[in-house]
Motif scaffolding. Structure first.
Motif, PDB file in Angstrom:
ATOM      1  N   ILE A 234       0.861  -1.192   0.000  1.00 56.20           N
ATOM      2  CA  ILE A 234       0.000   0.000   0.000  1.00 56.20           C
ATOM      3  C   ILE A 234       0.893   1.236   0.000  1.00 56.20           C
ATOM      4  O   ILE A 234       1.795   1.369   0.841  1.00 56.20           O
ATOM      5  N   VAL A 235       0.659   2.129  -0.954  1.00 63.05           N
ATOM      6  CA  VAL A 235       1.452   3.352  -1.089  1.00 63.05           C
ATOM      7  C   VAL A 235       0.511   4.544  -1.065  1.00 63.05           C
ATOM      8  O   VAL A 235      -0.496   4.564  -1.792  1.00 63.05           O
ATOM      9  N   ASP A 236       0.829   5.536  -0.220  1.00 61.31           N
ATOM     10  CA  ASP A 236      -0.012   6.724  -0.105  1.00 61.31           C
ATOM     11  C   ASP A 236       0.862   7.964  -0.239  1.00 61.31           C
ATOM     12  O   ASP A 236       1.943   8.059   0.365  1.00 61.31           O
ATOM     13  N   LEU A 237       0.415   8.917  -1.050  1.00 57.35           N
ATOM     14  CA  LEU A 237       1.116  10.190  -1.239  1.00 57.35           C
ATOM     15  C   LEU A 237       0.102  11.301  -0.995  1.00 57.35           C
ATOM     16  O   LEU A 237      -0.858  11.465  -1.757  1.00 57.35           O
ATOM     17  N   GLU A 238       0.298  12.032   0.112  1.00 58.75           N
ATOM     18  CA  GLU A 238      -0.705  13.011   0.525  1.00 58.75           C
ATOM     19  C   GLU A 238      -0.695  14.252  -0.361  1.00 58.75           C
ATOM     20  O   GLU A 238       0.364  14.704  -0.820  1.00 58.75           O
ATOM     21  N   ASP A 239      -1.911  14.807  -0.598  1.00 55.92           N
ATOM     22  CA  ASP A 239      -2.012  16.112  -1.254  1.00 55.92           C
ATOM     23  C   ASP A 239      -1.313  17.157  -0.395  1.00 55.92           C
ATOM     24  O   ASP A 239      -1.248  17.033   0.849  1.00 55.92           O
ATOM     25  N   GLN A 240      -0.808  18.193  -1.033  1.00 62.97           N
ATOM     26  CA  GLN A 240      -0.003  19.165  -0.304  1.00 62.97           C
ATOM     27  C   GLN A 240      -0.218  20.546  -0.893  1.00 62.97           C
ATOM     28  O   GLN A 240      -0.594  20.708  -2.060  1.00 62.97           O
ATOM     29  N   ARG A 241       0.017  21.566  -0.049  1.00 63.55           N
ATOM     30  CA  ARG A 241      -0.002  22.955  -0.489  1.00 63.55           C
ATOM     31  C   ARG A 241       1.415  23.496  -0.424  1.00 63.55           C
ATOM     32  O   ARG A 241       2.186  23.146   0.457  1.00 63.55           O
ATOM     33  N   ALA A 242       1.755  24.355  -1.397  1.00 62.08           N
ATOM     34  CA  ALA A 242       3.108  24.904  -1.470  1.00 62.08           C
ATOM     35  C   ALA A 242       3.026  26.346  -1.935  1.00 62.08           C
ATOM     36  O   ALA A 242       2.001  26.803  -2.457  1.00 62.08           O
ATOM     37  N   CYS A 243       4.124  27.073  -1.738  1.00 54.61           N
ATOM     38  CA  CYS A 243       4.216  28.453  -2.190  1.00 54.61           C
ATOM     39  C   CYS A 243       5.004  28.502  -3.493  1.00 54.61           C
ATOM     40  O   CYS A 243       5.910  27.696  -3.727  1.00 54.61           O
ATOM     41  N   ASP A 245       7.609  28.996  -6.202  1.00 53.47           N
ATOM     42  CA  ASP A 245       9.067  29.104  -6.272  1.00 53.47           C
ATOM     43  C   ASP A 245       9.750  28.767  -4.945  1.00 53.47           C
ATOM     44  O   ASP A 245      10.905  29.156  -4.734  1.00 53.47           O
ATOM     45  N   GLN A 246       9.059  28.075  -4.040  1.00 53.59           N
ATOM     46  CA  GLN A 246       9.697  27.585  -2.815  1.00 53.59           C
ATOM     47  C   GLN A 246       9.791  26.055  -2.887  1.00 53.59           C
ATOM     48  O   GLN A 246       8.823  25.383  -3.239  1.00 53.59           O
ATOM     49  N   SER A 247      10.951  25.519  -2.549  1.00 49.72           N
ATOM     50  CA  SER A 247      11.146  24.078  -2.629  1.00 49.72           C
ATOM     51  C   SER A 247      10.459  23.379  -1.459  1.00 49.72           C
ATOM     52  O   SER A 247      10.310  23.946  -0.374  1.00 49.72           O
ATOM     53  N   PHE A 248      10.020  22.164  -1.724  1.00 46.06           N
ATOM     54  CA  PHE A 248       9.411  21.351  -0.677  1.00 46.06           C
ATOM     55  C   PHE A 248       9.684  19.890  -1.006  1.00 46.06           C
ATOM     56  O   PHE A 248      10.153  19.545  -2.100  1.00 46.06           O
ATOM     57  N   PHE A 249       9.401  18.997  -0.035  1.00 45.07           N
ATOM     58  CA  PHE A 249       9.700  17.576  -0.179  1.00 45.07           C
ATOM     59  C   PHE A 249       8.411  16.780  -0.326  1.00 45.07           C
ATOM     60  O   PHE A 249       7.391  17.099   0.293  1.00 45.07           O
ATOM     61  N   LEU A 250       8.484  15.745  -1.155  1.00 43.16           N
ATOM     62  CA  LEU A 250       7.424  14.758  -1.256  1.00 43.16           C
ATOM     63  C   LEU A 250       8.003  13.396  -0.888  1.00 43.16           C
ATOM     64  O   LEU A 250       9.069  13.019  -1.372  1.00 43.16           O
ATOM     65  N   SER A 251       7.279  12.668  -0.022  1.00 40.78           N
ATOM     66  CA  SER A 251       7.733  11.346   0.408  1.00 40.78           C
ATOM     67  C   SER A 251       6.504  10.472   0.640  1.00 40.78           C
ATOM     68  O   SER A 251       5.598  10.871   1.371  1.00 40.78           O
ATOM     69  N   PRO A 252       6.442   9.298   0.027  1.00 37.63           N
ATOM     70  CA  PRO A 252       5.261   8.459   0.200  1.00 37.63           C
ATOM     71  C   PRO A 252       5.287   7.703   1.519  1.00 37.63           C
ATOM     72  O   PRO A 252       6.357   7.431   2.079  1.00 37.63           O
ATOM     73  N   GLU A 253       4.106   7.371   2.019  1.00 33.29           N
ATOM     74  CA  GLU A 253       3.967   6.475   3.157  1.00 33.29           C
ATOM     75  C   GLU A 253       3.699   5.074   2.620  1.00 33.29           C
ATOM     76  O   GLU A 253       2.806   4.878   1.786  1.00 33.29           O
ATOM     77  N   ILE A 254       4.481   4.093   3.100  1.00 34.58           N
ATOM     78  CA  ILE A 254       4.418   2.736   2.567  1.00 34.58           C
ATOM     79  C   ILE A 254       4.116   1.761   3.697  1.00 34.58           C
ATOM     80  O   ILE A 254       4.720   1.837   4.783  1.00 34.58           O
ATOM     81  N   SER A 255       3.205   0.848   3.448  1.00 32.86           N
ATOM     82  CA  SER A 255       2.955  -0.257   4.369  1.00 32.86           C
ATOM     83  C   SER A 255       2.807  -1.529   3.551  1.00 32.86           C
ATOM     84  O   SER A 255       2.433  -1.503   2.377  1.00 32.86           O
ATOM     85  N   GLY A 256       3.101  -2.657   4.199  1.00 31.92           N
ATOM     86  CA  GLY A 256       2.985  -3.932   3.520  1.00 31.92           C
ATOM     87  C   GLY A 256       4.077  -4.134   2.499  1.00 31.92           C
ATOM     88  O   GLY A 256       5.076  -3.397   2.442  1.00 31.92           O
ATOM     89  N   GLY A 257       3.894  -5.131   1.643  1.00 31.87           N
ATOM     90  CA  GLY A 257       4.915  -5.463   0.671  1.00 31.87           C
ATOM     91  C   GLY A 257       6.154  -6.007   1.350  1.00 31.87           C
ATOM     92  O   GLY A 257       6.163  -6.330   2.545  1.00 31.87           O
ATOM     93  N   VAL A 258       7.235  -6.105   0.587  1.00 28.82           N
ATOM     94  CA  VAL A 258       8.496  -6.636   1.111  1.00 28.82           C
ATOM     95  C   VAL A 258       9.612  -5.659   0.763  1.00 28.82           C
ATOM     96  O   VAL A 258       9.846  -5.360  -0.414  1.00 28.82           O
ATOM     97  N   ALA A 259      10.266  -5.100   1.787  1.00 30.87           N
ATOM     98  CA  ALA A 259      11.405  -4.204   1.578  1.00 30.87           C
ATOM     99  C   ALA A 259      12.606  -5.027   1.091  1.00 30.87           C
ATOM    100  O   ALA A 259      12.689  -6.229   1.357  1.00 30.87           O
ATOM    101  N   PRO A 260      13.537  -4.356   0.352  1.00 32.69           N
ATOM    102  CA  PRO A 260      13.574  -2.923   0.036  1.00 32.69           C
ATOM    103  C   PRO A 260      12.679  -2.576  -1.140  1.00 32.69           C
ATOM    104  O   PRO A 260      12.283  -3.444  -1.911  1.00 32.69           O
TER     105      PRO A 260
END
Length: 571
Positions: A234-243, A245-260
């Motif tokens: 299960i992979v989730d990537l939340e909607d986000q607000r940004a300004c 010309d300002q940098s920001f980070f996106l990172s998914p939340e992961i559950s289940g499956g087999v790492a890496p």
């Protein structure tokens, strides 16, 4: 000293001495391993003073861990033995050079290796975890030849599945043999474990393989592989607000499956998170693939928000806002992060602010906001605020004590302008709150509370000048000093009056509680507050605590005297 079957040495019981340097027969001793001889085996741990005396580089890497001035790198002794025979190890530490310094030998825990022909570990290729998954990824056991085992000969290892294993050989995994051979010229052999996908939810099960030493007095060598069922990725990537010309980070939340997991973003980046800048609202997606090859895609909407603003303005009286603080208006989305300064000095940063307005702690000075962030963007800071204390006005006259050991200081209050009725108090007991006398050197605090409940606080630091002290002290050695950069008492000085009979201070040493020398000087007349020890060692401020001084003093009548005592350093 090691003795036993097959060993024929020159020492008692035909023992050999195995405490030798690697690659030689040179016995380990302080005369054979030091900063000059065989220095590649030596680790220095001297104090800086001893290092300077020996003209070597000072290194304090281990001084918080061990008191010894030096030691060797880890050394390994190897002795050929006959399996199942009995051998004796006799440890003798010789300390013969002087009666003061100690010697020691440290043995690494569980480091007596009797040379069994192989070791065994469990692995899952491509994963850091030792977990195999049904229908996904298999495991393996790696048998590694012991370094003492002859690599030119094949090495056969007999093993078995431990009775403690939960998984069943031939049912949960394909049947495995009971021995494996490492070919001649090879250092390892791999036993694959093929997991059977039975589509039954059984939870984690282990496979323990073990083999025993030739001598039955040692526990079997064991290693463990876990079998588990894979879970849905299960992979989730939340909607986000940004300004803009300002940098920001996106990172998914992961559950289940087999790492890496492998990542592929819409912009072809392959890291687990990305830093981006946008000029308009946009969509971003990431595809995540786990070790089993399962793949899920997540999408986030990135919307534009206005740049947040933090504003501060106004002039305040300290009494009017005490207990409340200075209000700062915050725009944007909580939580907020805010930094500020008072009279140009940066103050603490507040984070995770949830409500607006936010109230800054109040004290007298000019307030400026220095940085501001909301949950998404870096914001703008506006305005300043000034806090004054106009409610209470106090005038005083201070008379400093003539000497450190005299009690003739005075603080006199000549005027108080405050709302009646007001109350005056000190941090000491006084008979007359407006005229306190018989004061020694020290800090005295005045507190005035007026009829409106406003508070005024002022501290008076009383100290004696050097000239006064030299006139009144035949010989005075302080027992406390405060090298904190404020007025007075910043140096540990020796004081002497004109008729003291002192000709010279031949030497002065100051030691810490462990006996290390932290300050030394020779041949000086009492400092009388002009010079002295500033509480530093090698240019660095030394820790507060109790120190010991030793003085050797010569007098005009030709006699000498040694004076010792304690000194408290307070910051």
């Amino acid at each position: 000293f090691v003795s036993g079957p097959g060993i024929n040495g020159p020492f008692a019981d035909n023992a050999i001495n195995v405490a030798t340097l690697t690659g030689s027969n040179l016995i380990v001793s302080i005369n054979n391993v030091n900063h000059i001889d065989n220095s590649e085996f030596y680790v220095g741990n001297e104090t800086n003073i001893d290092a300077e005396a020996c003209n070597i580089e000072f290194s304090s890497e281990f001084q918080d861990l061990i008191e010894y001035d030096g030691f060797t790198v880890p050394l390994t002794a190897t002795i050929p033995v006959i399996p199942c025979e009995t051998y004796h190890i006799r440890l003798i530490v010789g300390d013969v050079g002087d009666p003061n310094l100690d010697s020691a030998v440290f043995l690494e825990a569980k480091s007596f290796d009797l040379g069994e022909k192989a070791n065994i570990v469990a692995e899952v290729p491509g994963s850091d975890d030792v977990i195999a998954y049904e229908g996904c990824v298999d495991g393996q056991y790696v048998f590694t030849r012991n370094e003492l085992n002859d690599i030119n000969e094949p090495c056969t290892i007999d093993f078995n599945v431990s009775p403690e294993s939960q998984a069943i050989n031939g049912i949960d995994y394909e049947e495995i043999p009971t021995s494996i051979t490492i070919p001649a010229g090879e250092t390892e052999a791999i036993l694959p474990i093929t997991i059977i996908n039975d589509n039954i939810a059984e939870g984690p099960e282990n496979i323990k393989l073990e083999f025993t030493y030739a001598c039955d007095c040692f526990d079997p060598v064991q290693t463990e592989l876990i079998i588990n069922e894979k879970t849905e990725l299960i992979v989730d990537l939340e909607d986000q607000r940004a300004c803009l010309d300002q940098s920001f980070f996106l990172s998914p939340e992961i559950s289940g499956g087999v790492a890496p997991y492998d990542f592929l973003w819409i912009n072809n980046e392959t890291t687990d998170s990305i830093e981006i800048t946008i000029g308009e609202a946009d969509l971003f997606s990431v595809a995540v693939t786990d070790l089993c090859g399962d793949r899920e895609i997540a999408i986030a909407n990135i919307n534009i928000q206005s740049v947040p603003i933090a504003s501060l303005e106004g002039d305040f009286d300290l009494c009017e806002i005490q207990g409340q603080g200075i209000p700062v208006q915050l725009e944007g989305e909580a939580p907020w992060y805010l930094s500020y300064s008072i009279d140009g000095v940066e103050q603490a940063t507040f984070d995770n602010i949830q409500t607006s307005p936010f109230f800054l702690p109040s004290t007298v000075g000019l307030y400026e906001l220095t940085s501001f962030y909301d949950s998404n963007c870096e914001g703008i800071v506006l305005g300043t605020a000034t806090i004054t204390n106009n409610s209470i006005f106090v005038e005083t006259i201070v008379t400093q004590p003539s000497c450190i050991q005299t009690f003739d200081g005075i603080v006199e209050i000549t005027n108080i302008d405050a709302t009646s009725p007001f109350n005056v108090s000190w941090n000491i007991e006084t008979e007359n709150d407006f005229f306190i006398e018989n004061l020694n050197a020290g800090i005295y605090t005045l507190i005035v509370e007026d009829g409106d409940g406003c508070l005024y606080e002022e501290s008076f630091d009383l100290f004696a000048s050097a000239n006064d002290i030299s006139e009144c002290a035949p010989l005075f050695i302080p027992n406390v000093f405060t090298p904190d950069g404020t007025d007075g008492n910043n140096l540990f000085s020796i004081y002497s009056g004109e008729n003291s009979g002192i000709e010279n201070i031949i030497s002065m040493q100051i030691y810490d509680r462990w006996g290390s020398l932290v300050y030394e000087r020779d041949n000086f007349f009492p400092d009388n507050g002009v010079t002295g020890w500033d509480g530093q060692f090698n240019g660095q401020a030394i820790s507060p605590g109790l120190y010991v001084y030793k003085l050797e003093i010569s007098f005009t009548d030709g006699s000498n005297s040694v004076v010792t005592g304690d000194l408290s350093l307070i910051r």
